[in-house]
Design an enzyme around this catalytic site. Structure first.
Site, PDB file in Angstrom:
ATOM      1  N   GLU A 144       0.821  -1.218   0.000  1.00  0.00           N
ATOM      2  CA  GLU A 144       0.000   0.000   0.000  1.00  0.00           C
ATOM      3  C   GLU A 144       0.853   1.266   0.000  1.00  0.00           C
ATOM      4  O   GLU A 144       0.539   2.252  -0.668  1.00  0.00           O
ATOM      5  CB  GLU A 144      -0.910  -0.017   1.240  1.00  0.00           C
ATOM      6  N   GLY A 202      12.539  18.274   3.787  1.00  0.00           N
ATOM      7  CA  GLY A 202      12.736  16.833   3.950  1.00  0.00           C
ATOM      8  C   GLY A 202      11.873  15.942   3.080  1.00  0.00           C
ATOM      9  O   GLY A 202      11.976  14.738   3.177  1.00  0.00           O
ATOM     10  N   GLU A 205      13.898  14.021  -2.353  1.00  0.00           N
ATOM     11  CA  GLU A 205      14.984  13.078  -2.177  1.00  0.00           C
ATOM     12  C   GLU A 205      16.293  13.876  -2.103  1.00  0.00           C
ATOM     13  O   GLU A 205      16.372  14.998  -2.608  1.00  0.00           O
ATOM     14  CB  GLU A 205      15.052  12.119  -3.377  1.00  0.00           C
ATOM     15  N   LYS A 220       5.489   4.894  -9.653  1.00  0.00           N
ATOM     16  CA  LYS A 220       4.164   4.807  -9.024  1.00  0.00           C
ATOM     17  C   LYS A 220       3.075   4.614 -10.093  1.00  0.00           C
ATOM     18  O   LYS A 220       2.111   3.871  -9.888  1.00  0.00           O
ATOM     19  CB  LYS A 220       3.905   6.074  -8.194  1.00  0.00           C
TER      20      LYS A 220
HETATM   21  N1  HSE Z   1      10.036  11.972  -2.813  1.00  0.00           N
HETATM   22  C1  HSE Z   1       8.695  11.484  -2.894  1.00  0.00           C
HETATM   23  C2  HSE Z   1       7.750  12.675  -3.019  1.00  0.00           C
HETATM   24  C3  HSE Z   1       8.250  10.701  -1.701  1.00  0.00           C
HETATM   25  O1  HSE Z   1       8.200  13.817  -3.059  1.00  0.00           O
HETATM   26  O2  HSE Z   1       6.551  12.447  -3.095  1.00  0.00           O
HETATM   27  C4  HSE Z   1       8.550   9.245  -1.765  1.00  0.00           C
HETATM   28  O3  HSE Z   1       7.914   8.609  -2.814  1.00  0.00           O
END
Ligand code: HSE
Length: 440
Positions: A144, A202, A205, A220
């Site tokens: 999930e 934060g 990445e 995704k």
């Molecule tokens: N770095 C991703 C974002 C989160 O900014 O949504 C982890 O998938």
């Protein structure tokens, strides 16, 4: 009080032994999940009938500072020891990346241990191998948290919408890019300044390339297409463009036309083919996805019977991601206690429609010489390639005029041919980003 069971109404009785969890990785997400289980095991047991217990945590560095309070002997540097341990019932994988996560997950499933993972890269690239191992082992594999963090989306698609014919999925599935585009839209901020802010908060990445160039959203999107359409789709099937070319001028033009620019993951099923793409997209301001601001995620589904449906929430961060994993963990634990496993479903081979064969309306801006006949020359290139212009606006005058075009729906390949020929026109000085327009 229920006189037959002796339990308080709304509470579950605990009739099973604790479910012992082997946690692989103890970073932001693994640490958050370990803390929730540690602090809330009683409440979770009372509510669900499942008592969770952390049996072991595999980490790379035993001496690193961690915001979790478990005895030293719970930690190990050997993830394979947890996978093979008779004292571990379920594996939770939060290591990330392909190897060694893939081998650990496969070994765990083959040995009959259910696996919970948040690893989008793993599921998007080698998902079918994992699904087969789960089916062969007769155990659950839940993921999930791999798409849109805390939003209960995969379960909604797999269970609530299991029989629904989903035609299209459009998602804002990367928080970093949504945060950047929101700040550029609402505050007129520059791309590079907002990216630095997203990193300091934060959720970008450390190397934000996967965020801003669309790789994170593409992984995704592949998972979404797989689950929504029951199709074998991998990350490499997804066309991907990021937001680094989106300018303040594009954002302003979108706003002027009553649109906002969002980085959308779009998966469509049409005529037995599946098209999956990630790119900056102009969305009308009255579309539900347009109101998804800052680092929030949302996924908009179009089903044959259910119609339009949108799920909205936090797509990243320790708490939201751990919340999704906790739900998976409780489902897997319940199944384990009942000696059953959820069916993974079956996935068929499908033809992937190339981006060239997809259709959209397009936004394109050009800088041209402001001379008689220039507009006619430009318009004739659109017409020659079968691209019909819906509106055109001239935003400047003098030596250089700024033209903003919106087309009717056209084939991507025809639009690309149009741009190639426009580049060769001597009157055209500059061509801006091509942005697809959807949702009207
Ligand atoms: N770095 C991703 C974002 C989160 O900014 O949504 C982890 O998938």
């Amino acid at each position: 009080m229920n006189p037959l069971t002796g339990t308080v109404e709304g509470m579950q009785s605990e009739s099973h032994s604790p479910v012992r969890v082997g946690l692989l990785g103890c970073g932001t997400v693994g640490g958050a999940l370990a803390r929730i289980i540690d602090a809330d095991a009683d409440r979770i047991a009372a509510r669900t009938g499942v008592r969770l217990e952390i049996a072991g945590i595999a980490v790379r560095n035993l001496s690193a500072d961690r915001d979790v309070s478990f005895p030293e002997e719970v930690f190990t540097r050997e993830p394979q020891a947890l996978v093979g341990s008779p004292d571990v019932d379920i594996i939770v994988e939060t290591i990330g990346g392909i190897e060694p996560a893939r081998q650990l997950v496969i070994d765990s499933l083959k040995s009959g241990k259910p696996v919970i993972t948040a690893n989008k890269e793993l599921v998007a690239n080698v998902g079918q191998e994992l699904f087969e191992a789960a089916s062969a082992g007769g155990v659950d594999l839940f993921f999930e948290a791999a798409v849109a963090g805390g939003i209960p989306l995969i379960r909604a698609l797999r269970d609530s919408l299991a029989g629904e014919r989903i035609n299209r999925v459009m998602g804002i599935v990367n928080g970093t890019t949504n945060f950047i585009l929101t700040k550029m839209t609402e505050e007129g901020a520059e791309y590079s300044d907002v990216l630095a802010e997203a990193q300091s908060l934060g959720f970008a990445e450390a190397d934000p390339t996967a965020d801003v160039e669309g790789g994170d959203a593409a992984a995704k999107a592949a998972i979404l297409a797989t689950i929504a359409f029951g199709a074998k789709v991998v990350a490499g099937d997804v066309y991907q463009e990021g937001i680094s070319q989106v300018s303040k001028a594009d954002i302003a033009a979108a706003s002027h036309m009553g649109h906002v620019i969002k980085l959308l993951a779009i998966a469509e099923s049409d005529g037995g083919e599946v098209a999956v793409r990630v790119h900056p997209t102009m969305v009308p301001q009255n579309h539900p996805l347009a109101s998804v601001r800052e680092s929030f995620n949302a996924v908009f589904l179009e089903g044959a019977e259910v119609g339009d449906l949108m799920l909205y929430g936090r797509g990243a961060g320790g708490g939201p991601t751990a919340s999704a994993m906790l739900g998976d963990l409780i489902s897997a634990a319940r199944n384990l206690q009942q000696g059953v496993a959820g069916d993974m479903g079956s996935f068929s081979e499908v033809a992937i429609r190339a981006i060239d064969e997809t259709t959209s309306a397009f936004y394109l801006q050009l800088d041209v010489e402001d001379q008689p006949g220039v507009l006619a020359a430009v318009a004739s290139v659109f017409g020659k390639h079968g691209v019909s212009i819906r509106s055109m606006e001239q935003q400047g005058q003098g030596a250089t005029a700024h033209l903003v075009f919106i087309t009717h729906k056209a084939r991507e390949a025809d639009m690309q041919s149009t741009i190639r020929e426009l580049r060769d026109l001597k009157e055209v000085r500059d061509i801006g980003a091509l942005i697809r327009v959807v949702g009207e």
